[in-house]
Design a protein around this motif. Structure first.
Motif, short mmCIF file in Angstrom:
data_model
loop_
_atom_site.label_atom_id
_atom_site.label_comp_id
_atom_site.label_asym_id
_atom_site.label_seq_id
_atom_site.Cartn_x
_atom_site.Cartn_y
_atom_site.Cartn_z
N CYS A 156 0.84 -1.18 0.00
CA CYS A 156 0.00 0.00 0.00
C CYS A 156 0.89 1.24 0.00
N ASN B 266 -0.09 4.07 0.61
CA ASN B 266 -0.64 4.97 1.61
C ASN B 266 -0.02 4.75 2.98
N CYS B 267 -0.08 3.48 3.43
CA CYS B 267 0.38 3.18 4.79
C CYS B 267 1.54 2.20 4.79
N ASN C 148 1.72 -0.82 4.19
CA ASN C 148 1.38 -2.19 4.56
C ASN C 148 1.67 -3.11 3.36
N CYS D 262 -5.89 -2.16 -0.09
CA CYS D 262 -5.13 -2.46 1.12
C CYS D 262 -6.07 -2.91 2.23
N SER E 96 -5.50 -3.08 5.25
CA SER E 96 -5.24 -2.35 6.49
C SER E 96 -5.96 -1.01 6.52
N CYS E 97 -5.83 -0.24 5.42
CA CYS E 97 -6.41 1.11 5.44
C CYS E 97 -7.46 1.32 4.36
#
Ligand code: ZN
Length: 127
Positions: free
Chosen positions: A74, A76-77, A79, A90, A92-93
């Motif tokens: 990801c 973004n984060c 992950n 993702c 996770s987020c």
């Protein structure tokens, strides 16, 4: 069905990577990694490879396949996660801004050739 095309490409790649002067018949094993994203059916690929390897000049070659899991990251984060189906979110987020790290492409990872000394094809000189 793109497995036939892939089998042809593998044979060609092997032929291209042999040292000059080496007999392709010496090739005993061809190791290939399959990314799961390519949706190649390993059994079909092996069957077709065996069907055309003699025409490719490598009757002794055995295809050794390994599959690699699809791994994404990801953006973004950061992950990293594995996926089984091509849904690029993702877990996770929930971001869709993900990048495929592994799992794509067909990679020739190794070739095993017969020991030159063990050659016993009864090649008689005819000069
Ligand atoms: Zn994320």
């Amino acid at each position: 069905m793109h497995e036939l095309y892939i089998a042809e490409c593998i044979l060609k790649s092997v032929a291209d990577s042999l040292p000059p002067g080496m007999n392709p018949q010496a090739v005993e094993e061809v190791r290939v990694q399959l990314g799961k994203l390519d949706a190649v059916v390993p059994d079909t690929l092996t069957f077709l490879f065996d069907a055309i390897k003699t025409n490719g000049g490598m009757p002794n070659a055995r295809l050794a396949l390994s599959e690699i899991e699809v791994v994404c990251r990801c953006e973004n984060c950061e992950n990293e996660f594995g996926i089984e189906v091509p849904v690029f979110l993702c877990p996770s987020c929930g971001s869709g801004n993900v990048k495929v790290l592994r799992g794509r492409g067909i990679t020739l990872t190794g070739i095993q050739v017969k020991d030159e000394n063990g050659e016993d094809d009864g090649n008689s000189g005819n000069s």
